[in-house]
Enzyme design. Structure first.
Site, PDB file in Angstrom:
ATOM      1  N   GLU A 184      49.317  19.689  49.093  1.00 44.84           N
ATOM      2  CA  GLU A 184      48.739  20.005  47.779  1.00 44.84           C
ATOM      3  C   GLU A 184      48.752  21.505  47.572  1.00 44.84           C
ATOM      4  O   GLU A 184      48.905  22.266  48.529  1.00 44.84           O
ATOM      5  CB  GLU A 184      47.308  19.450  47.686  1.00 44.84           C
ATOM      6  CG  GLU A 184      46.348  20.141  48.629  1.00 44.84           C
ATOM      7  CD  GLU A 184      45.061  19.349  48.868  1.00 44.84           C
ATOM      8  OE1 GLU A 184      45.102  18.104  48.852  1.00 44.84           O
ATOM      9  OE2 GLU A 184      44.028  19.995  49.077  1.00 44.84           O
ATOM     10  N   LYS A 233      47.772  25.332  47.222  1.00 41.26           N
ATOM     11  CA  LYS A 233      46.712  26.223  47.675  1.00 41.26           C
ATOM     12  C   LYS A 233      46.299  27.024  46.452  1.00 41.26           C
ATOM     13  O   LYS A 233      47.086  27.803  45.919  1.00 41.26           O
ATOM     14  CB  LYS A 233      47.236  27.150  48.772  1.00 41.26           C
ATOM     15  CG  LYS A 233      46.171  28.034  49.384  1.00 41.26           C
ATOM     16  CD  LYS A 233      46.743  28.726  50.610  1.00 41.26           C
ATOM     17  CE  LYS A 233      45.727  29.490  51.437  1.00 41.26           C
ATOM     18  NZ  LYS A 233      44.631  30.107  50.760  1.00 41.26           N
ATOM     19  N   ASP A 288      44.646  29.780  44.342  1.00 37.35           N
ATOM     20  CA  ASP A 288      44.281  31.157  44.640  1.00 37.35           C
ATOM     21  C   ASP A 288      43.031  31.538  43.846  1.00 37.35           C
ATOM     22  O   ASP A 288      43.105  32.096  42.764  1.00 37.35           O
ATOM     23  CB  ASP A 288      45.450  32.086  44.288  1.00 37.35           C
ATOM     24  CG  ASP A 288      45.277  33.445  44.944  1.00 37.35           C
ATOM     25  OD1 ASP A 288      44.403  33.574  45.833  1.00 37.35           O
ATOM     26  OD2 ASP A 288      45.993  34.375  44.547  1.00 37.35           O
ATOM     27  N   TYR A 291      38.905  19.980  46.326  1.00 36.95           N
ATOM     28  CA  TYR A 291      39.920  19.435  47.233  1.00 36.95           C
ATOM     29  C   TYR A 291      39.344  18.864  48.523  1.00 36.95           C
ATOM     30  O   TYR A 291      40.093  18.572  49.457  1.00 36.95           O
ATOM     31  CB  TYR A 291      40.985  20.483  47.555  1.00 36.95           C
ATOM     32  CG  TYR A 291      40.421  21.850  47.893  1.00 36.95           C
ATOM     33  CD1 TYR A 291      39.659  22.047  49.028  1.00 36.95           C
ATOM     34  CD2 TYR A 291      40.672  22.941  47.055  1.00 36.95           C
ATOM     35  CE1 TYR A 291      39.141  23.288  49.333  1.00 36.95           C
ATOM     36  CE2 TYR A 291      40.153  24.193  47.353  1.00 36.95           C
ATOM     37  CZ  TYR A 291      39.384  24.358  48.494  1.00 36.95           C
ATOM     38  OH  TYR A 291      38.872  25.584  48.798  1.00 36.95           O
ATOM     39  N   LYS A 317      52.473  29.464  53.259  1.00 36.21           N
ATOM     40  CA  LYS A 317      52.480  30.397  52.128  1.00 36.21           C
ATOM     41  C   LYS A 317      53.912  30.693  51.691  1.00 36.21           C
ATOM     42  O   LYS A 317      54.785  30.937  52.520  1.00 36.21           O
ATOM     43  CB  LYS A 317      51.780  31.699  52.519  1.00 36.21           C
ATOM     44  CG  LYS A 317      50.350  31.467  53.002  1.00 36.21           C
ATOM     45  CD  LYS A 317      49.334  31.987  52.036  1.00 36.21           C
ATOM     46  CE  LYS A 317      49.096  33.458  52.282  1.00 36.21           C
ATOM     47  NZ  LYS A 317      48.035  33.972  51.412  1.00 36.21           N
ATOM     48  N   CYS A 365      45.776  67.667  32.082  1.00 37.18           N
ATOM     49  CA  CYS A 365      46.498  66.623  31.375  1.00 37.18           C
ATOM     50  C   CYS A 365      47.958  67.033  31.176  1.00 37.18           C
ATOM     51  O   CYS A 365      48.222  68.120  30.659  1.00 37.18           O
ATOM     52  CB  CYS A 365      45.823  66.379  30.022  1.00 37.18           C
ATOM     53  SG  CYS A 365      46.795  65.301  28.951  1.00 37.18           S
ATOM     54  N   CYS A 412      48.635  67.786  27.300  1.00 39.08           N
ATOM     55  CA  CYS A 412      48.056  68.867  26.497  1.00 39.08           C
ATOM     56  C   CYS A 412      47.474  69.993  27.320  1.00 39.08           C
ATOM     57  O   CYS A 412      47.002  70.985  26.776  1.00 39.08           O
ATOM     58  CB  CYS A 412      46.991  68.310  25.553  1.00 39.08           C
ATOM     59  SG  CYS A 412      45.487  67.806  26.411  1.00 39.08           S
ATOM     60  N   CYS A 420      41.648  62.630  30.170  1.00 37.26           N
ATOM     61  CA  CYS A 420      41.828  63.857  29.404  1.00 37.26           C
ATOM     62  C   CYS A 420      40.727  63.878  28.351  1.00 37.26           C
ATOM     63  O   CYS A 420      40.614  62.947  27.564  1.00 37.26           O
ATOM     64  CB  CYS A 420      43.207  63.840  28.739  1.00 37.26           C
ATOM     65  SG  CYS A 420      43.343  65.085  27.443  1.00 37.26           S
ATOM     66  N   CYS A 455      44.569  65.639  22.061  1.00 36.54           N
ATOM     67  CA  CYS A 455      45.722  65.479  22.953  1.00 36.54           C
ATOM     68  C   CYS A 455      46.762  64.601  22.254  1.00 36.54           C
ATOM     69  O   CYS A 455      46.440  63.504  21.792  1.00 36.54           O
ATOM     70  CB  CYS A 455      45.260  64.838  24.254  1.00 36.54           C
ATOM     71  SG  CYS A 455      46.614  64.294  25.300  1.00 36.54           S
TER      72      CYS A 455
END
Ligand code: IVH
Length: 717
Positions: A114, A116, A118, A254, A345, A439, A442, A474, A479
């Site tokens: 079945e 798995k 996550d 499950y 897996k 930044c 700017c 920033c 900007c």
């Protein structure tokens, strides 16, 4: 109503609502319209208001009841929650089969395969068929009591259907692989319930729900969640159940833990157990294969790999279990994991490539995001040349350097990410990336802010220390990157919907100095737009027409378009419903804002600050001068209560008794809204004599058509 009659009606309603919840959330096959469901639900709430004793813990009203907790209580699991040995190698799967065969000589072995899931493992305890306690796995022995949070999950039954005595006979014909038996009908008697039934499963957020949540966050200028699993874990750790209720969580079961069922005969194998759990009302894995040989087993895990992307949840593997419980008993467990099960897996889709450079993207809210510029590489069917590096913490933690050979991964719906660095391949020439202190767009000095992670903090301000991560921003509102971001957001389809206002044109407008904020758009002349590079007369006119049309947009679009932190489309609509116009909204107090449905203290503060900033005040005044619509069509003065709350109705034809104005007044008094035209959003069309095209439209869209008598019944509730 007499208490006995109330109790009888309550039981009836509860059973009916449970049946609808199961049909909707577990089987994805709704039996009734939302309207009819709401009506049942409201009747149940009214009864419980009049007779508070009826609000027992298994009542459908108890899903979102809990007050915020200070902390979670520990729960000791009656049977340890073990983990699974896992492998990426099919050879090891074969070795697992051989090992078991050796342990159980001469026995015929059957395995199930079945998905798995996550998500986050939970254990749910039912006493006499009623959900009592739900816990996280914790360290396997003791977990956190997250009962109140779990109750908000609509596919989790608060009370079980059926009882004992219904498991399929042990020698019933094998179900087709993956078949889901319909739940058995027929009420079980109280004494049929297992005194204790613990089930185990995985809470998850579906891929679709996760994508939706992230789209909303992006639109509200919030950091995106990295993946569905972490977001689920973060959600379940919230101390306020009302916040969890807003997260679209789901649960799949499950297996079982402790069962106390007197002498009752229980299923003797996993496939039958799952079938029984389905009859009780649980959602179980999407597909289950029963395999009688090593070859069938390998075939099943390969088949699962072919179909797993279609599942609602992320699946990164197959769980292989011995089917027969007697054999499981004899195979036993190690301290950590059962010997009778393992996880295989699937290798995530990964590729190696060279990290050529790291660039910095400055978003609409000023957040600096590092982006990996990669040697193009093909991965899961597309060519990848950029991947997000999330934030500075992430860069440091993985020690990513320019010039590194990196491994990128694309798992399910997740944006490609750099997962690790092939450090053994370093030559010494790789350069650590100094995160910019100014930044790149700017030159302003950037500032550090702490953002929430994976649902760690939320609109209620319930913040969990240690879960935030650092975001550099920033601080300069002028900007160019932020200006461009704000303009693109304003023009976006979900906001003011101005055609042509995409990335390229916006960049030109900003670069040429014609536009520095959204109000400037409304002063553009045709000549100015037409003079831009690669811009013809016709497209210039289209763009200007789009700008003109945007003046009439409803208030919520304007609010959303302003790009106020935390104000996504959903919040903007909630504000549009609560306030008649921008002027009431912008002068509202913090308390007034926070009292709006779907607006908590954090959002209220963000709005309050925004509207009290002098630059923003000036911007609003310029938008007013440009004659933008500040009124909200969503505003419902009578929507506070009433049986038609939240519903839109359309009137057509001549009604037998009421004039159109009287009918509209009744609808509004019952909390409903009257609209002039039929659309997908119309809930009911009220048709009288000589109804015309609206009736045809309603029929073609499948909108329910009712008469005056039915309308009056609905208005009474
Ligand atoms: S059975 C005794 N079945 O995987 C172990 N687990 O790696 C019982 N998981 O802790 C687990 N899908 O959280 C089982 N179909 C499935 C599963 C599953 C996901 C999770 C579960 C477990 C972890 C072990």
């Amino acid at each position: 109503m007499k208490p006995t009659e109330a109790a009888r009606r309550h039981a009836e309603l509860a059973a009916e609502i449970r049946r609808h919840d199961h049909a909707y959330y577990v089987e994805a096959r709704p039996l009734v319209s939302d309207f009819d469901y709401d009506r049942l639900y409201r009747e149940l709430l009214d009864l419980e208001k009049a007779f508070p004793d009826l609000a027992t813990p298994d009542s459908p009203s108890q899903r979102v009841g809990g007050a915020p907790l200070k902390e979670f209580k520990p729960v000791k699991h009656s049977l340890a929650m073990l983990s699974l040995d896992n492998t990426y190698s099919q050879e090891e799967v074969r070795a697992f089969v051989k090992r078991l065969q050796k342990m159980l000589p001469g026995e015929r072995l059957e395995f199930t395969v079945e998905p798995k899931v996550d998500g986050v493992a939970v254990s749910l305890r039912y006493e006499s068929g009623v959900f009592t306690v739900g816990a996280t796995r914790g360290d396997g022995t003791t977990g956190d009591d997250i009962t109140a949070n779990l109750k908000t999950i609509r596919s989790l039954p608060l009370k079980l259907e059926g009882g004992l005595g219904v498991p399929p006979a042990p020698h019933s014909p094998k179900p087709e692989p993956g078949s889901q038996a319909p739940p058995r009908k027929g009420a079980a008697r109280q004494e049929d319930w297992a005194a204790v039934l613990e089930v185990r499963g995985e809470v998850f957020m579906s891929k679709a729900a996760f994508a939706r949540l992230n789209a909303e966050r992006a639109a509200a200028g919030e950091e995106l969640y990295a993946n569905a699993r972490n977001t689920t874990a973060g959600s379940l750790k919230q101390l306020a159940p009302s916040l969890v209720a807003k997260r679209p969580l789901d649960v799949v079961i499950y297996g079982t833990g402790l069962i106390e069922a007197g002498g009752a005969k229980l299923p003797g194998a996993h496939d039958q157990m799952l079938q029984w759990l389905r009859t009780l009302g649980f959602r179980t894995p999407e597909r289950v294969w029963v395999c009688r040989s090593e070859e069938e087993l390998i075939a099943a895990i390969n088949q699962l790999d072919q179909v797993r992307r279609q599942f609602a949840y992320e699946t990164d593997g197959a769980v292989i279990k011995l089917n027969d419980f007697g054999q499981r008993e004899r195979a036993g467990c190690t301290a950590k994991a059962p010997r009778w099960a393992m996880a295989y897996k699937y290798a995530a889709e990964r590729a190696r490539t060279r990290l050529k450079a790291i660039t910095i993207q400055v978003g609409r809210t000023g957040a600096l995001t590092p982006v990996a510029e990669l040697e193009p590489v093909s991965l899961a069917g597309s060519t990848i040349s950029r991947a997000t590096l999330h934030n500075e913490d992430e860069l440091r933690r993985k020690d990513i350097r320019v010039g590194d050979l990196v491994v990128i991964e694309k798992a399910g719906e997740v944006i490609p990410a750099v997962v690790e660095v092939a450090k053994e391949r370093r030559t010494g020439k790789e350069q650590p990336f100094p995160f910019p202190k100014i930044c790149p767009e700017c030159g302003s000095k950037v500032t550090r802010t702490i953002d929430d992670a994976g649902g760690g903090a939320d609109a209620s301000g319930t913040e969990r220390p240690g879960e935030g991560y650092v975001v550099w921003r920033c601080p300069n509102p002028d900007c160019p990157a932020q200006v461009r971001g704000r303009l693109e957001h304003w023009c976006a389809r979900g906001a003011m919907d101005i055609e042509g206002g995409g990335e390229v044109l916006v960049a030109q407008l900003v670069k040429s100095g014609l536009v520095t904020d959204v109000a400037d758009l409304y002063r553009l002349s045709r000549a100015e737009v037409a003079a831009l590079e690669r811009m013809g007369e016709k497209s210039a006119q289209n763009f200007l027409d789009g700008i003109q049309a945007s003046k009439q947009r409803d208030l919520w679009r304007l609010l959303f378009g302003l790009g106020i932190l935390h104000v996504g489309a959903g919040v903007a609509k909630a504000l549009g419903r609560a306030f008649p116009s921008l002027d009431e909204l912008r002068t509202a107090s913090l308390e007034e804002l926070a009292s709006v449905d779907d607006v908590g203290p954090v959002i209220a503060r963000s709005l309050f600050q925004w509207f009290n900033d002098s630059r923003n005040k000036a911007l609003i005044e310029r938008l007013r001068q440009a004659e933008l619509n500040f009124q909200s069509a969503l505003h419902q003065p009578h929507a506070a209560a009433g049986p038609l709350r939240g519903l839109t109705l359309v009137l057509t034809g001549t009604l037998p008794n009421l004039t159109r104005e009287q009918a509209a007044a009744r609808i509004e008094a019952a909390g409903g809204r009257v609209s002039g035209s039929v659309s997908q959003k119309t809930n009911y069309v009220v048709a009288g004599e000589q109804a015309g095209s609206k009736l045809d439209k309603a029929r073609s869209l499948g909108v329910r058509v009712i008469d005056e008598a039915e309308l009056l019944r609905l208005c009474r509730g």
